[in-house]
Design a protein around this motif. Structure first.
Motif, PDB file in Angstrom:
ATOM      1  N   HIS A  92      12.815  36.772  34.520  1.00  0.00           N
ATOM      2  CA  HIS A  92      14.131  36.460  35.084  1.00  0.00           C
ATOM      3  C   HIS A  92      14.461  37.357  36.270  1.00  0.00           C
ATOM      4  N   LYS A  93      13.795  38.504  36.348  1.00  0.00           N
ATOM      5  CA  LYS A  93      14.053  39.454  37.435  1.00  0.00           C
ATOM      6  C   LYS A  93      13.140  39.235  38.642  1.00  0.00           C
ATOM      7  N   HIS A  94      12.237  38.263  38.550  1.00  0.00           N
ATOM      8  CA  HIS A  94      11.270  38.045  39.618  1.00  0.00           C
ATOM      9  C   HIS A  94      11.544  36.714  40.317  1.00  0.00           C
ATOM     10  N   PRO A  95      11.348  36.668  41.628  1.00  0.00           N
ATOM     11  CA  PRO A  95      11.532  35.393  42.346  1.00  0.00           C
ATOM     12  C   PRO A  95      10.462  34.387  41.935  1.00  0.00           C
ATOM     13  N   SER A  96      10.703  33.121  42.247  1.00  0.00           N
ATOM     14  CA  SER A  96       9.740  32.083  41.863  1.00  0.00           C
ATOM     15  C   SER A  96       8.400  32.276  42.573  1.00  0.00           C
ATOM     16  N   LYS A  97       8.440  32.820  43.786  1.00  0.00           N
ATOM     17  CA  LYS A  97       7.221  33.177  44.511  1.00  0.00           C
ATOM     18  C   LYS A  97       7.313  34.641  44.923  1.00  0.00           C
ATOM     19  N   PRO A  98       6.219  35.385  44.819  1.00  0.00           N
ATOM     20  CA  PRO A  98       6.285  36.823  45.121  1.00  0.00           C
ATOM     21  C   PRO A  98       6.565  37.074  46.598  1.00  0.00           C
ATOM     22  N   GLU A  99       7.295  38.156  46.848  1.00  0.00           N
ATOM     23  CA  GLU A  99       7.642  38.509  48.226  1.00  0.00           C
ATOM     24  C   GLU A  99       6.546  39.323  48.896  1.00  0.00           C
ATOM     25  N   SER A 100       5.626  39.864  48.091  1.00  0.00           N
ATOM     26  CA  SER A 100       4.475  40.590  48.628  1.00  0.00           C
ATOM     27  C   SER A 100       3.318  40.427  47.657  1.00  0.00           C
ATOM     28  N   LEU A 101       2.144  40.921  48.029  1.00  0.00           N
ATOM     29  CA  LEU A 101       0.978  40.821  47.168  1.00  0.00           C
ATOM     30  C   LEU A 101       0.755  42.090  46.357  1.00  0.00           C
ATOM     31  N   ASN A 102       1.762  42.933  46.270  1.00  0.00           N
ATOM     32  CA  ASN A 102       1.692  44.138  45.440  1.00  0.00           C
ATOM     33  C   ASN A 102       2.209  43.834  44.038  1.00  0.00           C
ATOM     34  N   PRO A 103       1.435  44.148  42.996  1.00  0.00           N
ATOM     35  CA  PRO A 103       1.921  43.937  41.629  1.00  0.00           C
ATOM     36  C   PRO A 103       3.168  44.777  41.359  1.00  0.00           C
ATOM     37  N   LYS A 104       4.180  44.149  40.762  1.00  0.00           N
ATOM     38  CA  LYS A 104       5.433  44.854  40.496  1.00  0.00           C
ATOM     39  C   LYS A 104       5.898  44.607  39.055  1.00  0.00           C
ATOM     40  N   PRO A 105       5.110  45.074  38.071  1.00  0.00           N
ATOM     41  CA  PRO A 105       5.589  44.946  36.687  1.00  0.00           C
ATOM     42  C   PRO A 105       6.820  45.817  36.472  1.00  0.00           C
ATOM     43  N   ASP A 106       7.636  45.452  35.527  1.00  0.00           N
ATOM     44  CA  ASP A 106       8.850  46.217  35.249  1.00  0.00           C
ATOM     45  C   ASP A 106       8.550  47.483  34.452  1.00  0.00           C
ATOM     46  N   GLN A 107       7.459  47.459  33.667  1.00  0.00           N
ATOM     47  CA  GLN A 107       7.010  48.641  32.934  1.00  0.00           C
ATOM     48  C   GLN A 107       5.487  48.633  32.877  1.00  0.00           C
ATOM     49  N   ARG A 108       4.911  49.830  32.757  1.00  0.00           N
ATOM     50  CA  ARG A 108       3.462  49.985  32.606  1.00  0.00           C
ATOM     51  C   ARG A 108       3.177  50.930  31.446  1.00  0.00           C
ATOM     52  N   PHE A 109       2.188  50.578  30.641  1.00  0.00           N
ATOM     53  CA  PHE A 109       1.720  51.446  29.563  1.00  0.00           C
ATOM     54  C   PHE A 109       0.202  51.525  29.652  1.00  0.00           C
ATOM     55  N   LEU A 110      -0.353  52.711  29.457  1.00  0.00           N
ATOM     56  CA  LEU A 110      -1.784  52.930  29.636  1.00  0.00           C
ATOM     57  C   LEU A 110      -2.493  52.971  28.294  1.00  0.00           C
ATOM     58  N   HIS A 111      -3.322  51.954  28.028  1.00  0.00           N
ATOM     59  CA  HIS A 111      -4.107  51.956  26.794  1.00  0.00           C
ATOM     60  C   HIS A 111      -5.392  52.776  26.947  1.00  0.00           C
ATOM     61  N   ASP A 112      -5.898  52.891  28.153  1.00  0.00           N
ATOM     62  CA  ASP A 112      -7.118  53.656  28.487  1.00  0.00           C
ATOM     63  C   ASP A 112      -8.390  52.817  28.408  1.00  0.00           C
ATOM     64  N   ALA A 113      -8.334  51.593  27.901  1.00  0.00           N
ATOM     65  CA  ALA A 113      -9.529  50.750  27.846  1.00  0.00           C
ATOM     66  C   ALA A 113      -9.109  49.292  27.951  1.00  0.00           C
ATOM     67  N   GLU A 114      -9.963  48.498  28.582  1.00  0.00           N
ATOM     68  CA  GLU A 114      -9.713  47.061  28.657  1.00  0.00           C
ATOM     69  C   GLU A 114      -9.695  46.454  27.259  1.00  0.00           C
ATOM     70  N   GLY A 115      -9.073  45.297  27.125  1.00  0.00           N
ATOM     71  CA  GLY A 115      -9.048  44.619  25.843  1.00  0.00           C
ATOM     72  C   GLY A 115      -8.355  43.285  25.924  1.00  0.00           C
ATOM     73  N   PHE A 116      -8.299  42.610  24.781  1.00  0.00           N
ATOM     74  CA  PHE A 116      -7.643  41.311  24.667  1.00  0.00           C
ATOM     75  C   PHE A 116      -6.618  41.288  23.534  1.00  0.00           C
ATOM     76  N   GLY A 117      -6.623  42.291  22.673  1.00  0.00           N
ATOM     77  CA  GLY A 117      -5.691  42.316  21.549  1.00  0.00           C
ATOM     78  C   GLY A 117      -4.283  42.667  21.993  1.00  0.00           C
ATOM     79  N   LEU A 118      -3.339  41.746  21.786  1.00  0.00           N
ATOM     80  CA  LEU A 118      -1.959  41.961  22.223  1.00  0.00           C
ATOM     81  C   LEU A 118      -1.029  41.167  21.315  1.00  0.00           C
TER      82      LEU A 118
END
Length: 394
Positions: free
Chosen positions: A150-176
Motif C-alpha cells: 500500500h506504500k508503494h506506487p503501482s510502478k517503481p520510480e527507480s530501479l533501486n530496491p526499497k523494502p520497508d524492512q530488511r532482516f538478515l538470515h545469512d544464507a539463501e533459502g526458500f522456507g518462509l
C-alpha cells in the motif's frame, strides 16, 4: 553430444504432444482455466485473501502475489497481479481453449497491478495474515525483505530496491512462513540449516534461532492450532517439530528416502501433517504416533516440490512436482475399491491431475474464497489459474 540432443528434442516433442492432448480434453475436465504468459518465471505464488465483487459485473476480483526469476539478466520484481474470475451464477462460454475455459471470450483476466523492485530473484513471498498488505520475501542474498504494498506506487520510480524492512538470515533459502496466531511473527528457514523467528512488529534484528541440521532447510511451517509449535524439513530427510519456548526439537522424524522440499500442518485436524519429497512420495503423519506414517501417496514421477492442505475440505490436499503435474488428493478415499479401468488412472485417493504445465511446478496455492480454484506457476514463464469440474468432486 548428438545422443543428448536427440534425447532432449524427443522429450520436448513428448511434452508438446501431452500438452495437445490435455488442451483437447480440458473443456471436459475443468470449470475454469486461465493461462497467462509472464515475461519471467515465478518461483512463488500466493492468493491474497481479499475478494472484491464490483456491482453490476459478472466477475469478482482476486489478487495474487508473484515474483520474477530473471537469472540476473534483468531487474527482478515482487508483484501483485489482479485476477478476474467469473461469478458462480455467470453464464460463460464453454470454451475454445484459445480464450480459456469458463470465461467470456476476449476478457483480459490477469494483469499486473503493482511492481516493486526486488533485490535478486524472489525465492518465496508470503503475506502477513493479520496485515494482508504486508509481504515478506526471501532473497538469494539471504535477506528477508518486508514490503507494505500500500506504500508503494503501482510502478517503481527507480530501479533501486526499497523494502520497508530488511532482516538478515545469512544464507539463501526458500522456507518462509507467517504465524496465523502470533501477529508479526515470521519464520525463515535457510540453506545454513537454521530456523530464525523474527518479530517484524518490533523490527528487532535479533531473531530467535533453532538449529535443524548442518545442511539446508527447504521449508518451515507454523502449526495451525498451537501457537508455539513449528515444523521444519530439509535435505537431511528429517521433519522436526519444535516448541519455540524450547531450544531442542520435540520430535525428529526420518520421514523420507530423499530430500524433503515441503510440509504443511492440517487446518482442520490438529495432529495431521503432510510432507513431499525428492523421492516422489507424499507422506501423511499423525503427530501422536509419528514414527510411522499413516499413508504414502504415490503417483508423481519426479520430486514433489510443494504440498498444501485445502482450506475448505478436511481430507483434501494438493501437491506439485518436477514432473509438470499438480495433483489433488482426497485421503478419505484411501482403500476404496476400484475397477481395473479405474486403477489405470491411479489410486482411489488421487482425485484430479492438472496436466497443463510443460515444465516443473515449484509452487501453487489454493484460493481461500473459491472452492477448488488453484493458482500454479511453472519454470517456463506460465501462470495457471484453474478449477476442476464440479462433476468430478460433487
Amino acid at each position: 553430444m548428438a545422443d543428448g540432443m536427440f534425447d532432449e528434442s524427443g522429450q520436448e516433442a513428448q511434452i508438446n504432444e501431452e500438452y495437445k492432448i490435455w488442451k483437447k480434453n480440458a473443456p471436459f475436465l475443468y470449470d475454469l482455466v486461465i493461462s497467462h504468459e509472464m515475461t519471467w518465471p515465478s518461483l512463488s505464488v500466493q492468493w491474497l485473501p481479499k475478494k472484491d465483487s464490483p456491482a453490476g459485473q459478472d466477475y469478482s476480483i482476486h489478487k495474487l502475489i508473484i515474483g520474477t526469476n530473471t537469472g540476473g539478466a534483468e531487474t527482478n520484481y515482487l508483484m501483485i497481479a489482479k485476477v478476474r474470475l467469473p461469478k458462480e451464477d455467470t453464464i460463460v462460454d464453454g470454451g475454445d481453449f484459445q480464450n480459456g475455459i469458463g470465461m467470456n471470450s476476449g476478457q483480459s483476466k490477469i494483469e499486473i497491478e503493482t511492481k516493486m523492485v526486488h533485490d535478486g530473484e524472489v525465492n518465496r513471498a508470503r503475506y502477513c495474515p493479520q496485515r494482508q498488505n504486508v509481504i515478506a520475501s526471501y532473497t538469494p542474498k539471504g535477506e528477508i525483505h518486508i514490503f507494505d504494498f500500500h506504500k508503494h506506487p503501482s510502478k517503481p520510480e527507480s530501479l533501486n530496491p526499497k523494502p520497508d524492512q530488511r532482516f538478515l538470515h545469512d544464507a539463501e533459502g526458500f522456507g518462509l512462513a507467517w504465524s496465523e496466531n502470533r501477529q508479526g511473527n515470521l519464520l525463515s528457514g535457510g540453506y545454513d540449516g537454521k530456523i530464525k523467528l523474527w518479530d517484524v512488529e518490533s523490527n528487532s534484528s535479533e531473531p530467535q534461532t533453532f538449529i535443524h541440521s548442518n545442511i539446508q532447510i527447504e521449508d518451515v511451517a507454523w502449526h495451525k492450532f498451537h501457537q508455539d509449535l513449528i515444523g521444519s524439513c530439509g535435505v537431511d530427510r528429517h521433519i522436526k517439530i519444535w516448541d519455540i519456548r524450547q531450544p531442542k526439537a520435540l520430535q525428529d522424524l526420518l520421514a523420507h528416502s530423499g530430500d524433503i522440499y515441503s510440509m504443511d500442518f492440517s487446518p482442520f485436524q490438529e495432529f495431521l501433517l503432510v510432507s513431499g519429497s525428492e523421492d516422489g512420495r507424499i507422506n501423511l503423519f499423525d503427530m501422536r504416533n509419528a514414527a510411522k506414517y499413516l499413508h504414502t501417496f504415490e503417483g508423481h514421477k519426479d520430486q514433489v516440490m510443494a504440498v498444501k492442505f485445502s482450506p475448505h475440505y478436511a481430507k483434501v490436499f494438493a501437491s506439485s512436482s518436477a514432473d509438470r503435474r499438480t495433483f489433488i488428493w482426497d485421503f478419505g478415499r484411501c482403500g476404496q475399491p476400484q475397477t481395473q479401468e479405474e486403477q489405470l488412472d491411479g489410486p482411489p485417493e488421487l482425485l484430479f491431475i492438472h496436466g497443463g504445465h510443460r515444465s516443473k511446478v515449484p509452487d501453487f496455492d489454493w484460493n481461500i474464497n473459491e472452492r477448488y480454484i488453484i493458482a500454479s506457476v511453472e519454470e517456463n514463464n506460465i501462470l495457471h489459474v484453474w478449477q476442476l469440474g464440479q462433476h468430478i468432486y460433487a
